[in-house]
Design a protein around this motif. Structure first.
Motif, PDB file in Angstrom:
ATOM      1  N   ILE A   1      56.833 -16.272  10.974  1.00  0.00           N
ATOM      2  CA  ILE A   1      57.227 -15.025  10.305  1.00  0.00           C
ATOM      3  C   ILE A   1      58.728 -14.979  10.018  1.00  0.00           C
ATOM      4  O   ILE A   1      59.296 -13.907   9.801  1.00  0.00           O
ATOM      5  N   TYR A   2      59.380 -16.129   9.997  1.00  0.00           N
ATOM      6  CA  TYR A   2      60.786 -16.197   9.615  1.00  0.00           C
ATOM      7  C   TYR A   2      60.892 -15.991   8.110  1.00  0.00           C
ATOM      8  O   TYR A   2      60.238 -16.675   7.326  1.00  0.00           O
ATOM      9  N   SER A   3      61.713 -15.030   7.680  1.00  0.00           N
ATOM     10  CA  SER A   3      61.872 -14.726   6.263  1.00  0.00           C
ATOM     11  C   SER A   3      63.016 -15.536   5.674  1.00  0.00           C
ATOM     12  O   SER A   3      64.186 -15.197   5.835  1.00  0.00           O
ATOM     13  N   SER A   4      62.686 -16.604   4.966  1.00  0.00           N
ATOM     14  CA  SER A   4      63.720 -17.413   4.316  1.00  0.00           C
ATOM     15  C   SER A   4      64.415 -16.614   3.218  1.00  0.00           C
ATOM     16  O   SER A   4      65.604 -16.824   2.950  1.00  0.00           O
TER      17      SER A   4
ATOM     18  N   LEU B   1      71.148  -5.095  11.793  1.00  0.00           N
ATOM     19  CA  LEU B   1      70.864  -6.204  10.874  1.00  0.00           C
ATOM     20  C   LEU B   1      71.779  -7.394  11.130  1.00  0.00           C
ATOM     21  O   LEU B   1      71.397  -8.541  10.863  1.00  0.00           O
ATOM     22  N   GLY B   2      72.969  -7.145  11.664  1.00  0.00           N
ATOM     23  CA  GLY B   2      73.910  -8.228  11.897  1.00  0.00           C
ATOM     24  C   GLY B   2      73.460  -9.220  12.944  1.00  0.00           C
ATOM     25  O   GLY B   2      73.936 -10.359  12.966  1.00  0.00           O
ATOM     26  N   THR B   3      72.536  -8.824  13.803  1.00  0.00           N
ATOM     27  CA  THR B   3      72.035  -9.737  14.844  1.00  0.00           C
ATOM     28  C   THR B   3      70.568 -10.117  14.631  1.00  0.00           C
ATOM     29  O   THR B   3      69.938 -10.695  15.509  1.00  0.00           O
ATOM     30  N   TRP B   4      70.028  -9.776  13.484  1.00  0.00           N
ATOM     31  CA  TRP B   4      68.611 -10.037  13.202  1.00  0.00           C
ATOM     32  C   TRP B   4      68.361 -11.537  13.094  1.00  0.00           C
ATOM     33  O   TRP B   4      69.142 -12.271  12.484  1.00  0.00           O
TER      34      TRP B   4
ATOM     35  N   PHE C   1      65.782 -12.685  11.461  1.00  0.00           N
ATOM     36  CA  PHE C   1      65.008 -12.795  10.219  1.00  0.00           C
ATOM     37  C   PHE C   1      63.505 -12.927  10.452  1.00  0.00           C
ATOM     38  O   PHE C   1      62.774 -13.362   9.560  1.00  0.00           O
ATOM     39  N   ALA C   2      63.049 -12.544  11.630  1.00  0.00           N
ATOM     40  CA  ALA C   2      61.614 -12.535  11.923  1.00  0.00           C
ATOM     41  C   ALA C   2      61.010 -11.217  11.438  1.00  0.00           C
ATOM     42  O   ALA C   2      61.454 -10.142  11.848  1.00  0.00           O
ATOM     43  N   MET C   3      59.996 -11.311  10.587  1.00  0.00           N
ATOM     44  CA  MET C   3      59.326 -10.114  10.079  1.00  0.00           C
ATOM     45  C   MET C   3      58.248  -9.695  11.070  1.00  0.00           C
ATOM     46  O   MET C   3      57.044  -9.735  10.799  1.00  0.00           O
ATOM     47  N   ASP C   4      58.709  -9.291  12.238  1.00  0.00           N
ATOM     48  CA  ASP C   4      57.840  -8.898  13.344  1.00  0.00           C
ATOM     49  C   ASP C   4      57.401  -7.451  13.145  1.00  0.00           C
ATOM     50  O   ASP C   4      58.242  -6.575  12.910  1.00  0.00           O
ATOM     51  N   ARG C   5      56.104  -7.208  13.287  1.00  0.00           N
ATOM     52  CA  ARG C   5      55.617  -5.849  13.046  1.00  0.00           C
ATOM     53  C   ARG C   5      56.158  -4.836  14.053  1.00  0.00           C
ATOM     54  O   ARG C   5      56.112  -3.641  13.812  1.00  0.00           O
ATOM     55  N   HIS C   6      56.657  -5.317  15.181  1.00  0.00           N
ATOM     56  CA  HIS C   6      57.205  -4.424  16.195  1.00  0.00           C
ATOM     57  C   HIS C   6      58.711  -4.190  16.022  1.00  0.00           C
ATOM     58  O   HIS C   6      59.285  -3.410  16.771  1.00  0.00           O
ATOM     59  N   ALA C   7      59.327  -4.866  15.061  1.00  0.00           N
ATOM     60  CA  ALA C   7      60.777  -4.836  14.923  1.00  0.00           C
ATOM     61  C   ALA C   7      61.241  -3.748  13.957  1.00  0.00           C
ATOM     62  O   ALA C   7      60.494  -3.298  13.078  1.00  0.00           O
ATOM     63  N   THR C   8      62.500  -3.376  14.104  1.00  0.00           N
ATOM     64  CA  THR C   8      63.134  -2.364  13.245  1.00  0.00           C
ATOM     65  C   THR C   8      63.793  -2.989  12.022  1.00  0.00           C
ATOM     66  O   THR C   8      63.784  -2.413  10.926  1.00  0.00           O
TER      67      THR C   8
ATOM     68  N   THR D   1      58.319 -13.507   1.758  1.00  0.00           N
ATOM     69  CA  THR D   1      58.841 -14.869   1.793  1.00  0.00           C
ATOM     70  C   THR D   1      58.674 -15.522   3.161  1.00  0.00           C
ATOM     71  O   THR D   1      59.417 -16.423   3.522  1.00  0.00           O
ATOM     72  N   THR D   2      57.691 -15.087   3.938  1.00  0.00           N
ATOM     73  CA  THR D   2      57.370 -15.747   5.206  1.00  0.00           C
ATOM     74  C   THR D   2      56.167 -16.656   5.008  1.00  0.00           C
ATOM     75  O   THR D   2      55.328 -16.413   4.137  1.00  0.00           O
ATOM     76  N   ILE D   3      56.049 -17.689   5.824  1.00  0.00           N
ATOM     77  CA  ILE D   3      54.868 -18.558   5.745  1.00  0.00           C
ATOM     78  C   ILE D   3      53.621 -17.725   5.999  1.00  0.00           C
ATOM     79  O   ILE D   3      52.637 -17.814   5.244  1.00  0.00           O
ATOM     80  N   ASN D   4      53.642 -16.924   7.057  1.00  0.00           N
ATOM     81  CA  ASN D   4      52.566 -15.963   7.305  1.00  0.00           C
ATOM     82  C   ASN D   4      52.812 -14.788   6.363  1.00  0.00           C
ATOM     83  O   ASN D   4      53.400 -13.786   6.718  1.00  0.00           O
ATOM     84  N   ARG D   5      52.324 -14.922   5.170  1.00  0.00           N
ATOM     85  CA  ARG D   5      52.733 -14.012   4.095  1.00  0.00           C
ATOM     86  C   ARG D   5      52.027 -12.668   4.206  1.00  0.00           C
ATOM     87  O   ARG D   5      50.827 -12.597   4.429  1.00  0.00           O
ATOM     88  N   GLY D   6      52.815 -11.616   4.018  1.00  0.00           N
ATOM     89  CA  GLY D   6      52.285 -10.261   3.947  1.00  0.00           C
ATOM     90  C   GLY D   6      52.910  -9.560   2.762  1.00  0.00           C
ATOM     91  O   GLY D   6      53.879  -8.812   2.905  1.00  0.00           O
ATOM     92  N   GLY D   7      52.396  -9.847   1.571  1.00  0.00           N
ATOM     93  CA  GLY D   7      52.958  -9.272   0.352  1.00  0.00           C
ATOM     94  C   GLY D   7      52.885  -7.760   0.379  1.00  0.00           C
ATOM     95  O   GLY D   7      51.818  -7.178   0.560  1.00  0.00           O
ATOM     96  N   ALA D   8      54.027  -7.092   0.213  1.00  0.00           N
ATOM     97  CA  ALA D   8      54.097  -5.647   0.362  1.00  0.00           C
ATOM     98  C   ALA D   8      53.786  -4.924  -0.940  1.00  0.00           C
ATOM     99  O   ALA D   8      53.977  -5.458  -2.033  1.00  0.00           O
TER     100      ALA D   8
END
Length: 793
Positions: free
Chosen positions: A546-549, A575-578, A580-587, A708-715
């Protein structure tokens, strides 16, 4: 507004389904729509008995003495579980939805009748081999045998709409292939959108709205006059179909050979991405027919294994994003009604009339015209087009409309091949749509090929509609099969295809002038390069990355351009320490998406006006290139006396995005979560529009991933309500094929095997799919399995 954007009319909500459900005995009566799954049924059309086994998950295993009986049983099983879905797509492709829905779907029927997919399917069927026709007939016999012996109510969707299914025919299965080709071919809409943009802006400026070709993007195989376009309602034609029929295409597939696999044999991974819906597009099967084996996914409506393995070899598919469609502007012949201009003089249109039957309304007679290039699709707009241009019409040229398309036969032969040579030979008949096919077999071979009829143009790059009367832009046949992009046993041990550029600049033929950005492919290549060997389990884990390139590419640019203030300081810290993981639990993901959504509007809405809504999906590559290469987009042209900078635009967008999130969530920032907005509803085309039942049957699963993650979740984009950022496009099927032991291959489909919401198999996979789980589908049986034996009469 289409039927799929409004509630079902009131008269449908008092149908037998709702009435019976409201009454105490209705539930038991409706359960009669569920299929018999064990015991015996005597049917006509079989040569010997066939077992249809369903395990505790509803996965289907078919054991037959021969292929024709296996096809019969598959048709029977498909009809048991997905009959309404099969009929829905048959009616969609045939232009017959309005017969059962009413006037709301007339635009869809008008479009499909104009394309003539049903007529094309009939012509294709007439050219198939006797073996394939026999298989299609046996499959149809199985579908019809189920309908003939079924004694209870039809599945609920039939009851809601108040009609009974018609018998199945072989042409209906061929039609599925034409519908899939339509869903996976998007260039006609891209041409229309570009033409609409260029009508407002200089072509060099409008080009900024598409990702520029980056020389460092991964390559799978490493080796126009403006007045013609002026005033035409291109964007109205691009949106003539409802959103659920808009082509959407993205997928991942890769192979590693035995030297990079800890099994010593290749591993192939594939997760095709389609619209997420209930039921899904795929139906899992394990079929033993005599000495043949087929394991993988079928599409309800056809007897062919679309993706999977046959015990000797496996294959996966991604969309090429090639340009196989051209729009030709035909000029009407002055003073000659029914004629258009060609290099050889005026020629008459081919004309036919078709009747669209409309429920509770009068029939509509539709006159369809075709030029030498293809059907006149601008006629769909009728008066709207004629009012803009009474001397020009628009024709669609597309190889998928040719009468001798044999892709159906290619699917038949692919599943029966025993080696790369036989598999490649089958692909000579894979005419449309163009797909990237990755291959691996038990002998250690890996390969890539992109089969299709790829047009060769006299002139032009296929990016915009072109004059049809001069002949300057006509096609000169198709790229020879042996010249199509392909590779056998690559020296660098891996093949990666994730809708990225597949050929380098030295390739002699035009595949497309517009390649998608290669974010997912780059991430896959990096992960594969950083580890010497992989197990099948580790390959499966990479599918869930789920890393967003895209975010990793764009966010540093945004942070560098943003002015801190009291309202945005906390968000910038987060955002400065993110990572880039599109984790569903993340802000961080929800802040990032709200930011780029607002920024996209600020950048392009003033230049494009209302047209900007057709470009409202923020593209990380496009936004980055605007900010770094075309900063003039940052200026708001409405403020003539001021010149806004990109720093002002980026900062303003962040403030707007944060304001939207505060209003939506009504909580502190640390309680905002990506999954709260990024949920997969798995809407049903009918049930989701019926009050109460829509909520009852919607899943709303919080999911990881992004565009843009391999585990794609097009919004989802558009509007700003609770549906904004929903996950509506992703991997409805995941597979990892272990060529050292194909019985150890892993699979997962979204939702479940059944399309009947009363079935325990309607959505039983949703949680496992959400969490990245998988299952093995082999021939082993369990004491808890249901076995239905079909006996020949």
């Amino acid at each position: 507004m289409s039927i799929f954007q409004r509630p079902i009319p009131a008269f449908l909500m008092i149908s037998g389904f709702v009435i019976m459900t409201a009454l105490g005995g209705g539930w038991l009566w409706l359960r009669g729509s569920l299929p018999k799954s064990d015991g015996e049924i005597s049917v006509a059309g079989l040569s010997a008995s066939v077992d249809i086994t369903r395990d505790a998950m509803g996965l289907v295993k078919i054991k037959a003495d021969n292929e024709l009986d296996a096809a019969f049983a598959l048709g029977f099983a498909h009809a048991q579980d997905r009959l309404w879905q099969m009929d829905f797509w048959r009616r969609t492709g045939s232009g017959r939805l309005s017969e059962v829905i009413g006037s709301a779907t007339v635009p869809v029927d008008r479009f499909m009748r104009t394309l003539g997919l049903k007529r094309v399917a009939e012509e294709n069927l007439a050219r198939l081999s006797p073996e394939v026709v026999a298989l299609l007939e046996s499959y149809s016999d199985g579908v019809n045998a189920f309908m003939e012996q079924h004694s209870g109510p039809w599945p609920p969707a039939f009851l809601i709409l108040g009609y009974d299914p018609e018998p199945w025919a072989p042409v209906d299965s061929v039609l599925w292939g034409r519908m899939m080709a339509f869903q996976l071919s998007n260039n006609w809409r891209s041409e229309l959108k570009r033409a609409a943009a260029e009508a407002r802006l200089p072509a060099t400026v409008a080009a900024d709205l598409w990702p520029r070709d980056r020389i460092d993007d991964p390559v799978t195989l490493k080796a126009d006059a403006k007045e013609v376009l002026e005033g035409l309602p291109f964007i109205q034609l691009a949106n003539a179909l409802p959103p659920w029929l808009h082509p959407r295409d993205a997928s991942n597939a890769w192979t590693i050979d035995g030297s990079k696999s800890n099994t010593g044999q290749p591993i192939l991974a594939n997760d095709p991405h389609l619209e997420l819906s209930a039921p899904g597009a795929w139906y899992m099967v394990h079929i033993e027919a005599g000495n043949s084996l087929q394991v993988g996914v079928t599409a309800p409506g056809g007897p062919f294994l679309v993706l999977g393995h046959n015990g000797k070899l496996a294959w996966g598919v991604t969309t090429t994003h090639s340009d196989t469609q051209d729009l030709f502007i035909e000029k009407l012949a002055p003073g000659k009604d029914g004629y258009y201009l060609t290099p050889g003089g005026a020629q008459p249109f081919e004309v036919r009339d078709e009747i669209i039957k409309v429920k509770n309304d009068e029939d509509i007679t539709l006159t369809i015209r075709e030029s030498r290039h293809g059907p006149i699709i601008s006629d769909i707009l009728q008066d709207d087009w004629a009012g803009a241009a009474d001397d020009r019409v628009l024709a669609l040229a597309w190889p998928a409309l040719l009468p001798d398309d044999k892709t159906t036969e290619a699917l038949y032969e692919m599943a029966r091949a025993e080696s790369w040579s036989g598999f490649r030979h089958a692909l000579r008949k894979f005419h449309s749509p163009q797909q990237n096919i990755l291959y691996a077999d038990t002998s250690g071979t890996t390969a890539f090929i992109a089969p299709a009829r790829l047009p060769m143009r006299l002139k032009g790059d296929g990016r915009r509609p072109v004059p049809g009367w001069s002949g300057d832009y006509d096609w000169q046949g198709f790229v020879p099969f042996d010249d199509l992009p392909q590779n056998l046993n690559p020296r660098d041990e891996i093949l990666v295809s994730a809708n990225n550029r597949i050929v380098g600049p030295d390739y002699p033929h035009l595949v497309t002038a517009d390649w998608p950005a290669g974010f997912r492919a780059r991430r896959i290549e990096e992960k594969l390069a950083n580890q010497p060997k992989f197990s099948p389990a580790e390959v499966a884990a990479l599918q869930l990355d789920i890393y967003s390139s895209g975010a990793a590419h764009l966010l540093p640019i945004l942070l560098d351009l943003t002015d801190r203030n009291e309202d945005n300081e906390d968000a910038l810290e987060v955002l400065g320490t993110w990572d880039f993981a599109m984790d569903r639990h993340a802000t961080e993901p929800i802040i990032y998406y709200a930011w780029i959504t607002a920024l996209n509007e600020i950048l392009i809405s003033d230049e494009l006006g209302e047209l900007w809504r057709d470009f409202q999906r923020p593209d990380a590559a496009v936004i980055a290139q605007i900010l770094t290469e075309s900063p003039q987009w940052c200026d708001d042209i409405a403020t003539i006396e001021l010149t806004e900078s990109c720093r002002e635009a980026v900062t303003s967008a962040l403030d707007e995005g944060l304001g939207y999130l505060r209003k939506r969530f009504q909580t502190r920032m640390d309680r905002w979560r990506w999954g709260k907005a990024h949920n997969a509803p798995f809407d049903h085309p009918i049930f989701s529009r019926v009050p109460f039942f829509g909520d009852l049957l919607s899943y709303g699963l919080e999911v990881d991933g992004g565009d843009t993650t391999i585990n794609r979740g097009g919004a989802r984009f558009g509007g700003n309500g609770d549906t904004l950022f929903q996950s509506v496009h992703g991997a409805g099927f995941r597979a990892v094929y272990d060529l050292s032991n194909l019985e150890n291959s892993r699979f997962m489909i979204a939702t479940g095997q059944s399309g009947n919401p009363l079935s325990p198999y309607y959505g039983n996979f949703t949680s496992a799919w959400q969490n990245g789980e998988s299952f093995i589908l082999n021939g082993a049986s369990s004491s808890g399995d249901d076995v239905l034996t079909l006996q020949p009469q």
